[in-house]
Structures are given as structure tokens and as C-alpha cells.
Motif scaffolding. Structure first.
Motif, mmCIF file in Angstrom:
data_model
loop_
_atom_site.group_PDB
_atom_site.id
_atom_site.type_symbol
_atom_site.label_atom_id
_atom_site.label_comp_id
_atom_site.label_asym_id
_atom_site.label_seq_id
_atom_site.Cartn_x
_atom_site.Cartn_y
_atom_site.Cartn_z
ATOM 1 N N PRO A 1 55.028 104.080 -4.828
ATOM 2 C CA PRO A 1 55.830 103.055 -4.138
ATOM 3 C C PRO A 1 57.012 102.565 -4.962
ATOM 4 N N PHE A 2 56.884 102.669 -6.282
ATOM 5 C CA PHE A 2 57.930 102.119 -7.141
ATOM 6 C C PHE A 2 59.278 102.819 -6.959
ATOM 7 N N VAL A 3 59.263 104.114 -6.644
ATOM 8 C CA VAL A 3 60.535 104.840 -6.540
ATOM 9 C C VAL A 3 61.161 104.731 -5.145
ATOM 10 N N THR A 4 60.475 104.069 -4.224
ATOM 11 C CA THR A 4 60.994 104.029 -2.866
ATOM 12 C C THR A 4 61.967 102.877 -2.668
#
Lengths: 273, 296
Positions: free
Chosen positions: B114-117
Motif C-alpha cells: 500500500p505504501f507505493v500506491t
């Protein structure tokens, strides 16, 4: 508790957690290929009977997503390339050169990291409008061409390169500039790659700044365009999810292929704090 | 061989620094002072950049503005809702990942995803998850006999919805930092404790927790600072509104409204300065605490 039971519980918990992390993505993908009727069904359908991949085409054409996509690519590529150049040059100066004011300058730059970027938005907006740069690509790119965080990270790496190498190159008559690009940069490759990827992700996903400095539809980046699309799409959740997927996928692909570098980059930033 | 700086070497170094310095001075250092100054502009002509009057009026105004109080309160609730839970969960997951060999990096990959989205895109996904009638959240809650909640329209639940999503999104980042911290703890401490007959819980309390404290400190500070600045999530999840009845109005959202919709640059800058002071205070407090309790 025996070792085996312990391990089983551990894995069960981790799998449960992993499912929780993945559900929103699965839900997004699943909705993106549903028919309008299927999105409004309870209990929800996970795999639509007749997957409608054409939702992607419909969403793509419902708003100028092609344009948004190109804008995002352009802004991301240029600001990443620019930041790398300013960072490599500055990190080299801080790591290997002697100059007046080195320590005080470095301290001042580090101190600026404390200031929340949101505070800078107002004067930066004023500065850019003074130069009539609001609603231009320059406004989206130029303020992001340098990062003290990156300079700091790369300086650490460059400092690890033995000074002897530097002096030897000087004795051989190599210029600083050549030494930097032919020795330092290849040696610091992994750090540079990590900095670049983190920058790419940040730039691709950034929202508040592009939202503020552009109101021309032609200049919207993907996140801003996607946000604007919500009013047009209304309750067409299958189109919204298809559009969200389009925005998310490029970074997920980069992440899957380069996760080692991304995680190394994050770990490093953690270590030095 | 350490060389002393000379005018010549300095000139050269500054040429290397110039591109970075020009950008930093224009868009980072000058605006710090400019926004501080702007927060005292009480009568300002933006188009001509003429200040007719200075004063503390902007600060007086925002502190008398009920919306600013709401924004402060919401931001504090949000931060206190996200940071402790996120730290506890990520520490727990990092400990579990540290204890397995097979699939450890596979799990790490998933937790970090989720962090890269894009925050905007993923907030829209959550907006759909929170849909009262057809959303996944109420469907799952229904399994436990909980009645549908109006996540997006009931002021009571807007912040909670935001908190849950933010914990989900930021978990992976904290896990990575904790894994690095756990890796830095020397195995021999554990071996020695085992020989002395310390049980796993004692080993956790007396070795892991104290030796991990620098990481915990870092995660706490970055968590506080990043979550104080929450904006994108609010904007995207509530479709360009600060939640129903200002229930998800945060300090940065307040700043954005003052600046972008009301063109009140002075008050917007004042709100920004207040945000900066809060972040500064929290950091200083944590540094002081750090000095007292963080063991190396």
C-alpha cells in the motif's frame, strides 16, 4: 506450546494480515471488471460472471486520461532526472571538497527538513505567479528539482569512497568532474537508484501541489485528474476502480521489480535517523 | 591528507553546489521566512505584492475561528488514533517476520504494497469500501452482527474511517524500519539470556524493547510528523470536502481552504506556522524523552 504449533499460529496470523492488506486491491480489481449492476449486489460478487474488461477503455476515454498519463510521466521523469543531477553534484561537493562555510551550510540545509512542506506552498505559489508560471509544466517540476534529503543520503555513500582514490585520480590529471561521473557515480549506483525510485514514487503520487498550481485540464497529472473524474463518474464505481487501477499499476510494477532497492532506500533513511 | 579550504577550492565547490542551492534557496529557504512574514500580513495586496499592514491579526482570527479548533482537534485525534496502533501492529508483525525464514520476504512485499500506491487512488478505493449499502466494510461487519455504519456521511465515523485506512497504508513503512532495528540487535544477547534461563517474554522485555528503542523513537517521530500533515486522504475520500459537517477537517485542509478557496494568504500562512510550531514541539518533547529513556 510446541515449536510446530507456534510456527503454525505465526503463519496463520501472517497470512490473515496479508489477506487484510490485499483485500482493498482485490476489491478494486474485482469491481473494475464488473457490470454496473454487479457492483450494486449484496453479498458482493468477487469474480464477475462476465468480466467486463472494456470498463478500462470506457474509463480511459471518459476523461483525458491519456493526457494525464503523459503529464505524469513527463513530470516524474524530468523532476527525477533533475533532482539526480543536482543531488550528485552537491553530494560530491559535501563529501569530497573543502570549502568555506561547509559545516554551517550543511547544518542550515538539514534544519530546513524540519519545516513542513505545506507551509512553503503559499509563498511558492506567490513566487511562481510572480514569474507567471502558474499553470505551466515548470510549476509542476522546478520546485522539486532538489532535495536535501537525497543530498544527505548520497553524501553518506560518497564519503564511503576512499579519499585515496580521489587523490590518485587527481595526480593522474583527471578532472573532478570526470572523476565524479566515471568513478563516484558508478560506485554509488545502488544509493542513486534507491533515491531515484523513491523520488519516482513520490512524484507520481503527489497531489496537493499539482492540485494547487494547475487548474488547466491539460496540465493535470494522474492523481489530480482521477480526483476530478470522481464528479463525472458519480456512482459508476466500476469505472472509478478501473481508473484507480490505471493510476496505481505503474508504481506497483516498479515496486515488484525494484523492491530490493526501495526497501534498501527506506532502511537507510531509517538507519541514519 | 586533509586539505584546508582555499578561495579557489571554495569557488569550485560552490559551482557544484549551485544548482541544488538555487532551487533550495528559491523554493525551500526563502519561503520559510516569507511564510513566517506572511503570517503577520494583515492587509496584503497579492497582485502587487504590497503589504499595507502588519500585525498578529491572522493568529487572533484563526484562534477565534471555531473551524480551526475543529481542525486542531481532529488532527490530534487522527494522529493519536493512527500512530500508537500503527506502531504496536507493525512491531508485532516485524517480530513475527523476524521469527520465520520461509516466505518472510514474500510477506514483507505484501505488507509494504500500500505504501507505493497513490494516496488519491487508494482513498477512492476505500471510499468504495466504506459505501454504506454495497461497501465491503459493512458487509464484513455484518458477519459479526454489526449494523451498517454510515462511514462517509455520519460525522461520528468519518475520522475513524480515515484512521483505519491510514494505519493500513502506513504499516509497511514502519515494519521495514522495525525489521532493520531488529536486525541490528546482536544475537549473542539472546543466546546469553537463554543460557541464564530467561523466557521469551522476559527476553522481549529486557533485550528487544530497550535495544529497539532508537527505532521505536524514529518510527514515533516520523509517524507524528507525517500524520499531522494529513490532507490527500481527506480530500480524496470525501470527494473534495473535509468530511460531513467538517468532521474530517484537518489543519492542512484548513490551510488549503484558507489559501485556495478563500484567498486568505495571511491566515493560511498563520495556520501553517501553527502546524510548524506543533511539529517542532512534538519533536523537541520526543527528543527530551529520547534522551531519558532511549537506551543504546
Amino acid at each position: 506450546m510446541s515449536e510446530k504449533v507456534q510456527k503454525t499460529v505465526l503463519y496463520a496470523l501472517l497470512i490473515l494480515g496479508a489477506i487484510t492488506m490485499l483485500i482493498p486491491f482485490v476489491w478494486m480489481l474485482s469491481t473494475s471488471i464488473k457490470s454496473a449492476g454487479e457492483t450494486m449486489q449484496m453479498p458482493p460478487i468477487w469474480i464477475p460472471e462476465d468480466p467486463k474488461f472494456e470498463n478500462y477503455i470506457e474509463a480511459w476515454n471518459a476523461a483525458p486520461f491519456g493526457r494525464y498519463f503523459l503529464n505524469s510521466v513527463l513530470v516524474t521523469v524530468l523532476s527525477t532526472a533533475g533532482e539526480l543531477i543536482t543531488t550528485i553534484l552537491a553530494a560530491f561537493a559535501f563529501a569530497k571538497m573543502e570549502f568555506y562555510g561547509k559545516n554551517i551550510l550543511f547544518t542550515i540545509l538539514i534544519a530546513t527538513m524540519m519545516v513542513p512542506g505545506e507551509l512553503l506552498i503559499i509563498p511558492n505559489f506567490v513566487t511562481l505567479s510572480r514569474f507567471s508560471l502558474i499553470n505551466t509544466y515548470a510549476a509542476l517540476i522546478v520546485p522539486w528539482l532538489a532535495s536535501i534529503f537525497s543530498v544527505f543520503a548520497l553524501r553518506q555513500t560518497f564519503q564511503g569512497v576512499p579519499n585515496e582514490l580521489y587523490y590518485a585520480a587527481k595526480v593522474d590529471g583527471s578532472s573532478d568532474f570526470r572523476f565524479l561521473w566515471s568513478i563516484m557515480v558508478p560506485l554509488g549506483k545502488s544509493s542513486i537508484v534507491a533515491i531515484a525510485i523513491l523520488k519516482i514514487i513520490g512524484s507520481w503520487n503527489s497531489f496537493m501541489w499539482p492540485l494547487i498550481v494547475t487548474n488547466d485540464t491539460k496540465l493535470r497529472t494522474l492523481p489530480v485528474g482521477l480526483q476530478a473524474f470522481t464528479t463525472e463518474a458519480g456512482t459508476r464505481f466500476e469505472l472509478l476502480m478501473a481508473a484507480s487501477t490505471i493510476v496505481i499499476i505503474p508504481m506497483v510494477i516498479i515496486y515488484i521489480f525494484l523492491q530490493k532497492q526501495i526497501i534498501a532506500g527506506i532502511s537507510k533513511s531509517g538507519l541514519k535517523g | 591528507m586533509i586539505q584546508k579550504p582555499t578561495w579557489k577550492s571554495s569557488l569550485k565547490a560552490y559551482m557544484y553546489l549551485a544548482p541544488m542551492l538555487i532551487v533550495m534557496l528559491t523554493f525551500n529557504i526563502y519561503p520559510i521566512f516569507k511564510s513566517l512574514a506572511m503570517s503577520f500580513y494583515t492587509d496584503y495586496n497579492f497582485f502587487q505584492d504590497i503589504v499595507n499592514e502588519y500585525g498578529i491579526g491572522n493568529f487572533v482570527d484563526i484562534f477565534q475561528d471555531p473551524n480551526f479548533h475543529i481542525a486542531l482537534k481532529n488532527t490530534f485525534i487522527f494522529v493519536l488514533g493512527v500512530v500508537p496502533v500503527s506502531i504496536a501492529l507493525s512491531l508485532l508483525i516485524a517480530l513475527m517476520l523476524n521469527n520465520i525464514k520461509v516466505l518472510s520476504s514474500f510477506f514483507r512485499t505484501i505488507y509494504f504494497l500500500p505504501f507505493v500506491t497513490s494516496t488519491v487512488a487508494i482513498s477512492l478505493v476505500w471510499n468504495w469500501i466504506y459505501h454504506t449499502r454495497f461497501g465491503l466494510m459493512n458487509y464484513f461487519l455484518g458477519w459479526f452482527g454489526i449494523d451498517p455504519v454510515n462511514w462517509l456521511t455520519d460525522p461520528k465515523y468519518a475520522l475513524l474511517g480515515l484512521i483505519i485506512m491510514s494505519i493500513w497504508k502506513g504499516l509497511g513503512f514502519n515494519i521495514i524500519l522495525f525489521l532493520v532495528g531488529l536486525n541490528n540487535i546482536d544475537e549473542s544477547y539472546y543466546s546469553a539470556a537463554k543460557i541464564d534461563g530467561a523466557n521469551p517474554w522476559k527476553r522481549f522485555l529486557n533485550i528487544t524493547i530497550p535495544l529497539l528503542s532508537p527505532t521505536t523513537f524514529l518510527v514515533t517521530v516520523t509517524g507524528f510528523i507525517n500524520n499531522f500533515k494529513v490532507f490527500d486522504e481527506v480530500y480524496a475520500m470525501f470527494q473534495g470536502r473535509p468530511g460531513p459537517g467538517n468532521s474530517a477537517l484537518t489543519v492542512v485542509y484548513y490551510l488549503y481552504e484558507k489559501f485556495y478557496t478563500e484567498y486568505n494568504y495571511g491566515e493560511a500562512a498563520a495556520a501553517g506556522v501553527v502546524l510548524f510550531v506543533i511539529i517542532l514541539l512534538v519533536t523537541v518533547l520526543q527528543l527530551a524523552y529520547n534522551r531519558k529513556f532511549v537506551h543504546y
